[in-house]
Design a protein around this motif. Sequence first.
Motif, PDB file in Angstrom:
ATOM      1  N   GLN A 140      41.711  33.602 -19.382  1.00 32.29           N
ATOM      2  CA  GLN A 140      41.007  34.530 -18.511  1.00 32.29           C
ATOM      3  C   GLN A 140      41.947  35.475 -17.743  1.00 32.29           C
ATOM      4  OE1 GLN A 140      38.895  31.880 -15.872  1.00 32.29           O
ATOM      5  NE2 GLN A 140      40.577  31.820 -14.398  1.00 32.29           N
ATOM      6  N   VAL A 141      43.229  35.421 -18.034  1.00 26.02           N
ATOM      7  CA  VAL A 141      44.182  36.254 -17.301  1.00 26.02           C
ATOM      8  C   VAL A 141      44.697  37.399 -18.164  1.00 26.02           C
ATOM      9  CG1 VAL A 141      46.283  34.956 -17.885  1.00 26.02           C
ATOM     10  CG2 VAL A 141      46.153  36.178 -15.726  1.00 26.02           C
ATOM     11  N   GLY A 142      44.787  38.570 -17.546  1.00 22.95           N
ATOM     12  CA  GLY A 142      45.461  39.702 -18.152  1.00 22.95           C
ATOM     13  C   GLY A 142      46.839  39.802 -17.532  1.00 22.95           C
ATOM     14  N   HIS A 143      47.885  39.724 -18.333  1.00 20.19           N
ATOM     15  CA  HIS A 143      49.253  39.582 -17.840  1.00 20.19           C
ATOM     16  C   HIS A 143      50.040  40.875 -18.063  1.00 20.19           C
ATOM     17  CE1 HIS A 143      53.040  36.766 -17.717  1.00 20.19           C
ATOM     18  NE2 HIS A 143      53.147  37.784 -16.891  1.00 20.19           N
ATOM     19  N   ILE A 144      50.543  41.457 -16.972  1.00 18.36           N
ATOM     20  CA  ILE A 144      51.403  42.627 -17.020  1.00 18.36           C
ATOM     21  C   ILE A 144      52.835  42.164 -16.778  1.00 18.36           C
ATOM     22  CG2 ILE A 144      51.969  44.845 -15.951  1.00 18.36           C
ATOM     23  CD1 ILE A 144      49.030  44.915 -14.938  1.00 18.36           C
ATOM     24  N   THR A 145      53.734  42.470 -17.708  1.00 12.47           N
ATOM     25  CA  THR A 145      55.142  42.094 -17.557  1.00 12.47           C
ATOM     26  C   THR A 145      56.006  43.343 -17.567  1.00 12.47           C
ATOM     27  OG1 THR A 145      54.742  40.022 -18.769  1.00 12.47           O
ATOM     28  CG2 THR A 145      57.034  40.682 -18.442  1.00 12.47           C
ATOM     29  N   LEU A 146      56.639  43.644 -16.460  1.00 12.79           N
ATOM     30  CA  LEU A 146      57.601  44.743 -16.430  1.00 12.79           C
ATOM     31  C   LEU A 146      58.787  44.349 -17.296  1.00 12.79           C
ATOM     32  CD1 LEU A 146      57.525  45.510 -12.590  1.00 12.79           C
ATOM     33  CD2 LEU A 146      55.985  46.331 -14.387  1.00 12.79           C
ATOM     34  N   ASN A 147      59.235  45.264 -18.173  1.00  9.69           N
ATOM     35  CA  ASN A 147      60.136  44.837 -19.237  1.00  9.69           C
ATOM     36  C   ASN A 147      61.356  45.744 -19.381  1.00  9.69           C
ATOM     37  OD1 ASN A 147      60.778  43.054 -21.406  1.00  9.69           O
ATOM     38  ND2 ASN A 147      60.076  44.587 -22.868  1.00  9.69           N
ATOM     39  N   GLN A 187      48.304  51.787 -15.119  1.00  5.65           N
ATOM     40  CA  GLN A 187      47.030  52.310 -14.620  1.00  5.65           C
ATOM     41  C   GLN A 187      45.952  52.254 -15.702  1.00  5.65           C
ATOM     42  OE1 GLN A 187      46.209  53.949 -11.217  1.00  5.65           O
ATOM     43  NE2 GLN A 187      44.482  52.956 -12.223  1.00  5.65           N
ATOM     44  N   ALA A 188      46.310  52.648 -16.915  1.00  2.91           N
ATOM     45  CA  ALA A 188      45.332  52.659 -17.998  1.00  2.91           C
ATOM     46  C   ALA A 188      44.810  51.251 -18.293  1.00  2.91           C
ATOM     47  CB  ALA A 188      45.952  53.271 -19.258  1.00  2.91           C
ATOM     48  N   VAL A 189      45.689  50.267 -18.296  1.00  7.05           N
ATOM     49  CA  VAL A 189      45.268  48.897 -18.580  1.00  7.05           C
ATOM     50  C   VAL A 189      44.439  48.332 -17.434  1.00  7.05           C
ATOM     51  CG1 VAL A 189      46.120  46.541 -18.867  1.00  7.05           C
ATOM     52  CG2 VAL A 189      47.080  48.386 -20.241  1.00  7.05           C
ATOM     53  N   LEU A 190      44.815  48.630 -16.205  1.00  8.62           N
ATOM     54  CA  LEU A 190      44.004  48.156 -15.077  1.00  8.62           C
ATOM     55  C   LEU A 190      42.593  48.733 -15.138  1.00  8.62           C
ATOM     56  CD1 LEU A 190      46.445  48.246 -12.006  1.00  8.62           C
ATOM     57  CD2 LEU A 190      45.649  46.260 -13.312  1.00  8.62           C
ATOM     58  N   ASP A 191      42.480  50.007 -15.496  1.00  7.12           N
ATOM     59  CA  ASP A 191      41.160  50.603 -15.645  1.00  7.12           C
ATOM     60  C   ASP A 191      40.359  49.889 -16.739  1.00  7.12           C
ATOM     61  OD1 ASP A 191      41.792  52.429 -13.667  1.00  7.12           O
ATOM     62  OD2 ASP A 191      42.259  54.061 -15.063  1.00  7.12           O
ATOM     63  N   GLU A 192      41.026  49.552 -17.820  1.00  3.42           N
ATOM     64  CA  GLU A 192      40.354  48.864 -18.933  1.00  3.42           C
ATOM     65  C   GLU A 192      39.933  47.452 -18.530  1.00  3.42           C
ATOM     66  OE1 GLU A 192      41.790  46.842 -23.129  1.00  3.42           O
ATOM     67  OE2 GLU A 192      42.719  48.726 -22.517  1.00  3.42           O
ATOM     68  N   TRP A 193      40.825  46.705 -17.884  1.00  2.08           N
ATOM     69  CA  TRP A 193      40.524  45.325 -17.520  1.00  2.08           C
ATOM     70  C   TRP A 193      39.495  45.225 -16.394  1.00  2.08           C
ATOM     71  CZ3 TRP A 193      46.247  43.169 -17.581  1.00  2.08           C
ATOM     72  CH2 TRP A 193      46.627  42.967 -18.913  1.00  2.08           C
TER      73      TRP A 193
END
Length: 362
Positions: free
Chosen positions: A18-25, A42-48
């Motif tokens: 249930q988690v969407g994981h953002i990893t700065l890389n 921003q685009a992924v946060l809008d999608e999630w």
Amino acid sequence: MTQSAPAEPEVLFTRDGQVGHITLNRPRSINALTHGMVNAIQAVLDEWAVDATVRTVLLTGSGERGLCAGGDILSLYRDATTGDGTAASEFFRDEYRLNASIANYSKPFVAIMDGLVLGGGIGLSAHGSHRVVTERSQLGMPETGIGFVPDVGGTWLLSHAPGELGTFLALTAAHVRAGDAIAIGLADSFIASDQISALIDTLATTDAEPAIASMSQIAPASNLKAQRSWIDQAFAGESVPAIIDRLHASTAEEAQAAAESMSSKSPTALAVTLASLRCTRHLPSLEAALEQEYRVSVRAQRAPDFTEGVRAQVVDKDRQPRWSPPTLDSVTRARVDSYFAPLEPGEPQFTLSDRVTGTSAF
């Protein structure tokens, strides 16, 4: 002919339960934030935000050194020295919109603030709903040391810290550990760094609040909280010279160290930073603070102290910046006020009034 391996993405987006994981890389640069990373997040946060299967968003950084060392100041430096300022203005615009989106996100936003978390890294994490620090955390807003000013909503966070702790942090550009970060209001929970992997696994199946609570420990004591007396007295001064005078008059050894630290910073940046914090105390919202920060940041990025500060600290690394003007006494009120004035019609404008906050789908 040997082909080079494809470049690693600057930011990774993965799903686990249930988690969407953002990893700065960008581990070699301690995950310094680029414009492309801002737009991708921003685009992924809008999608999630409208994906019912995502119940929690998690932010971490790759590598062992930290979550994020701040914005990619070399890009801002190049735009100041060889560009026309447009790239910097567009970066600030999109970065500040992202900061506001995180603050208003419709789902739990968990930031694991392990290692260094500076400048733009604060903007990505300290506006989240669940902010986790460890014994390795070092948080700070180091902008005055490079002739810049706290931004990414930092003036909002620091101006609402207890007493004058936020003013102290902004003007000295100090780094603080976990206990101080929680006391100042930049973080909420403390876990041991060896529990990070377990927390990430737990978030896949457990909601943020109980997952973090199950691993939280009592945070270390706050050294700054214990020093509130001299900090509040000194940093309540109405000007930077008045603050330094109060620091010199204090009997606290730490006060003398604070005065010494400030003596190496850009006089203009110190004066504008203090004015920013005092103004932000009277603003109604984070969004209003970000709009003010945009005007100040656009001016600061184009001012000589920014390029000189980056040159001295990052490019040539001689650690001998030549500030202009060189002393606090030569920073006029008119000079400070010019940073806050409305932008000219031909300059890039910025408002958050058209920002649409994502709503939960469940």
